[in-house]
Design a protein around this motif. Sequence first.
Motif, mmCIF file in Angstrom:
data_model
loop_
_atom_site.group_PDB
_atom_site.id
_atom_site.type_symbol
_atom_site.label_atom_id
_atom_site.label_comp_id
_atom_site.label_asym_id
_atom_site.label_seq_id
_atom_site.Cartn_x
_atom_site.Cartn_y
_atom_site.Cartn_z
ATOM 1 N N THR A 39 0.839 -1.196 0.000
ATOM 2 C CA THR A 39 0.000 0.000 0.000
ATOM 3 C C THR A 39 0.873 1.243 0.000
ATOM 4 N N VAL A 40 0.335 2.311 -0.600
ATOM 5 C CA VAL A 40 1.020 3.601 -0.609
ATOM 6 C C VAL A 40 -0.009 4.678 -0.260
ATOM 7 N N LEU A 80 2.704 9.743 -3.355
ATOM 8 C CA LEU A 80 2.779 9.666 -4.816
ATOM 9 C C LEU A 80 3.437 10.923 -5.369
ATOM 10 N N ASP A 117 4.253 9.295 -11.408
ATOM 11 C CA ASP A 117 4.056 7.903 -11.012
ATOM 12 C C ASP A 117 2.943 7.310 -11.864
ATOM 13 N N LEU A 150 -0.288 5.498 -12.680
ATOM 14 C CA LEU A 150 -1.519 5.299 -11.929
ATOM 15 C C LEU A 150 -2.524 4.535 -12.778
ATOM 16 N N ARG A 178 6.691 0.966 -10.908
ATOM 17 C CA ARG A 178 5.620 0.474 -10.051
ATOM 18 C C ARG A 178 4.266 0.907 -10.619
ATOM 19 N N HIS A 197 0.619 1.939 -9.508
ATOM 20 C CA HIS A 197 -0.170 2.421 -8.377
ATOM 21 C C HIS A 197 -1.634 2.254 -8.759
ATOM 22 N N SER A 255 -9.402 -1.580 -5.902
ATOM 23 C CA SER A 255 -7.979 -1.499 -6.247
ATOM 24 C C SER A 255 -7.162 -2.522 -5.471
ATOM 25 N N THR A 258 -4.641 -5.049 -7.169
ATOM 26 C CA THR A 258 -3.257 -5.073 -6.692
ATOM 27 C C THR A 258 -2.823 -6.494 -6.370
ATOM 28 N N VAL A 273 1.068 -1.540 -6.120
ATOM 29 C CA VAL A 273 0.666 -1.118 -4.783
ATOM 30 C C VAL A 273 -0.728 -0.508 -4.844
ATOM 31 N N ASN A 274 -1.473 -0.701 -3.768
ATOM 32 C CA ASN A 274 -2.807 -0.133 -3.633
ATOM 33 C C ASN A 274 -2.688 1.281 -3.072
ATOM 34 N N VAL A 275 -3.397 2.231 -3.681
ATOM 35 C CA VAL A 275 -3.403 3.605 -3.180
ATOM 36 C C VAL A 275 -4.442 3.688 -2.064
#
Length: 109
Positions: A3-4, A9, A13, A15, A56, A58, A67, A71, A82-84
Motif C-alpha cells: 500500500t502507498v 505519490l 508515477d 496510476l 511500479r 499504483h 484497487s 493489486t 501497490v494499492n493507493v
Amino acid sequence: MPTVEVTDLKDGDFLLDVRENDEWQAGHAAGALHIPLSEFVARYGELTDAAPQDGRVHVICRSGGRSAQVTMYLVQQGVDAVNVDGGMQVWAAAGRPVVDGKGEPGHVL
C-alpha cells in the motif's frame, strides 16, 4: 498488501484507475490509465503495454477496495503493484487535481 499513501505519490508515477466508466467520466487523475475492474482480466494487455517496464503500478479506485483486488492479482502476476490507500476520495481531499472526461475540473463519485 502493498500500500502507498496518496501523499507519497509523485508527479509522473504510473496510476491505474479501476473504477467504472461513470466514475471515471465524473472525475479522475489526469494521466491515469483507466481499465474498469469489470473488464480488467480481458483488458490486461493494455496495462502491460502502457506500464513502465521497471516501474511500479499504483492502483486506485474510489476508496481502496476494488484497487486492493487488482493489486493482489497484479502481485500474483509478478508485477510491482501497490494499492493507493483511501483511493480517489483521499486523492481529492488531499487537493490533488481531478479532471472529468473532457479534461475540465471533475469530482469523485
